[in-house]
Design an enzyme around this catalytic site. Structure first.
Site, mmCIF file in Angstrom:
data_model
loop_
_atom_site.group_PDB
_atom_site.id
_atom_site.type_symbol
_atom_site.label_atom_id
_atom_site.label_comp_id
_atom_site.label_asym_id
_atom_site.label_seq_id
_atom_site.Cartn_x
_atom_site.Cartn_y
_atom_site.Cartn_z
ATOM 1 N N ASP A 259 40.029 40.783 39.274
ATOM 2 C CA ASP A 259 41.310 41.190 38.689
ATOM 3 C C ASP A 259 41.376 40.839 37.206
ATOM 4 O O ASP A 259 41.362 39.660 36.846
ATOM 5 C CB ASP A 259 42.463 40.444 39.381
ATOM 6 C CG ASP A 259 42.936 41.137 40.641
ATOM 7 O OD1 ASP A 259 42.622 42.323 40.829
ATOM 8 O OD2 ASP A 259 43.633 40.471 41.429
ATOM 9 N N TYR B 67 33.926 48.954 41.818
ATOM 10 C CA TYR B 67 34.786 50.129 42.016
ATOM 11 C C TYR B 67 34.928 50.888 40.694
ATOM 12 O O TYR B 67 34.698 52.107 40.625
ATOM 13 C CB TYR B 67 36.156 49.692 42.549
ATOM 14 C CG TYR B 67 37.191 50.771 42.465
ATOM 15 C CD1 TYR B 67 37.020 51.966 43.142
ATOM 16 C CD2 TYR B 67 38.335 50.605 41.681
ATOM 17 C CE1 TYR B 67 37.971 52.978 43.047
ATOM 18 C CE2 TYR B 67 39.283 51.598 41.586
ATOM 19 C CZ TYR B 67 39.095 52.781 42.266
ATOM 20 O OH TYR B 67 40.022 53.785 42.157
#
Ligand code: UDP
Length: 327
Positions: free
Chosen positions: A284, A142
């Site tokens: 993350d 992303y």
């Protein structure tokens, strides 16, 4: 009257920017395929082009339809976790659609472009808070997709004179203080709405993704910035673009762990947030906190909602008033 095309204007961040533009009397047209956006988030009187950025014809038709002062581009796949599962799909969609739109802007003489970018560019940052000069090394596809579009805008400026503002959001949260708009992703994956719904008993206990990060309480630290503050930052950036392009990191400069967010929801809602500890979510990074001094110095922008409880309170009010979201 200034006229803006807003892709993804029916989505969470896009709809708040549309509201801010409408509030100051600008003309807005939304381009959205409603895959994640909501028709009910489109204000009365605002035209919606229900179309997909994957369609060259639809993009060309929209851009050729009159004079635009700027295009603001929010429509994108935006989930870090999904991008780790289907990287090529993410890269193809976000980069392909973004390049198609930028190219159409150049061909149609659009002078200014705003890109919704992300803190996911920074991967595992080597210092915090993160300013605009920090090393870029996306930790997930992303973030990578947004980096390619940032670079495309650099060349679009150098070669074609398309001025752009790249706005890298940290964690957008909260909702319109006047209660007109809210956060309604399906499925919902974001921490604040999930924690609120868990406290309201509308969802199973929240899973805390990772408790062994190198942070004081072992959970990830993020910089939550109110979505209406993001909106005012877009207005400030738009007004900077007459003679140069700009890049700004947008946060509230405060880091909060996942457990801090749960405690904030508990304070605001007066109820416990049922939760369980779970493994890390792939992709993350442990800590992402913005240094937003550059946009403040250059435009005077300041977040109005600096305190986490104030951000959470606006989100709580909207979810309380809209138990089923926009439907
Ligand atoms: N998070 C969590 N449980 C959830 C959703 C999110 O622990 O059900 C954590 C996530 O791992 C991250 C933080 O909350 O550290 C913010 O995640 P979110 O998806 O809201 O935004 P992101 O940082 O991915 O843009």
């Amino acid at each position: 009257m200034p006229r803006y095309l807003v892709t993804g204007g029916a989505g969470f961040v896009g709809s708040h920017i549309v509201a801010a533009l409408c509030d100051r009397g600008d003309e807005v047209v939304i381009f959205d395929n409603l895959s994640t956006g909501h028709r009910a988030a489109v204000p009365a009187g605002v035209r919606l082009i229900e179309a997909d950025l994957a369609s060259q014809q639809a993009v060309d038709d929209a851009l050729a339809d009159g004079k635009w002062d700027a295009v603001l581009h929010f429509a994108a796949l935006s989930l870090v976790g999904d991008s780790m599962r289907t990287p090529l799909y993410y890269l193809q969609a976000n980069i392909g659609n973004g390049l198609r739109l930028i190219d159409a802007c150049i061909r149609n003489g659009v002078p200014r472009f705003i890109l919704s970018s992300t803190a996911a560019l920074f991967g595992m940052p080597d210092r915090t808070p993160i300013d605009e000069l920090a090393r870029i090394d996306p930790g997930n596809p992303y973030g990578e997709s947004k980096l390619v579009l940032e670079r495309a805008l650099f060349w679009a400026d150098q070669i074609h004179g398309l001025r752009s503002a790249v706005l890298r959001y940290f964690n957008a949260a909260g909702s319109d203080p006047d209660g007109r708009l809210g956060e309604d992703h399906r499925p919902e994956t974001h921490l604040v709405p999930l924690a609120i719904d868990a406290a309201m008993g509308r969802r199973p206990p929240l899973q805390v993704f990772g408790t062994d990060y190198p942070t004081p309480d072992g959970t990830c630290i993020r910089d939550y910035v109110h979505v209406s503050d993001l909106a005012t930052a877009h207005l400030a950036a738009l007004d900077q673009l007459d003679d140069r392009s700009v890049t700004y990191n947008l946060g509230s400069a405060n880091g909060h762990s996942v457990l801090d967010v749960l405690r904030s929801v508990e304070r605001v809602g007066g109820r416990p947030v049922p939760h369980t500890m779970a493994p890390r979510r792939p992709g993350d990074p442990p800590v992402l906190v913005a240094a937003s001094g550059k946009i403040t110095a250059e435009t005077g922008w300041q977040p109005r909602f600096a305190a986490l409880d104030d951000i959470v309170a606006t989100a709580w009010r909207w979810r309380e008033a809209h138990p089923h979201g926009y439907c």
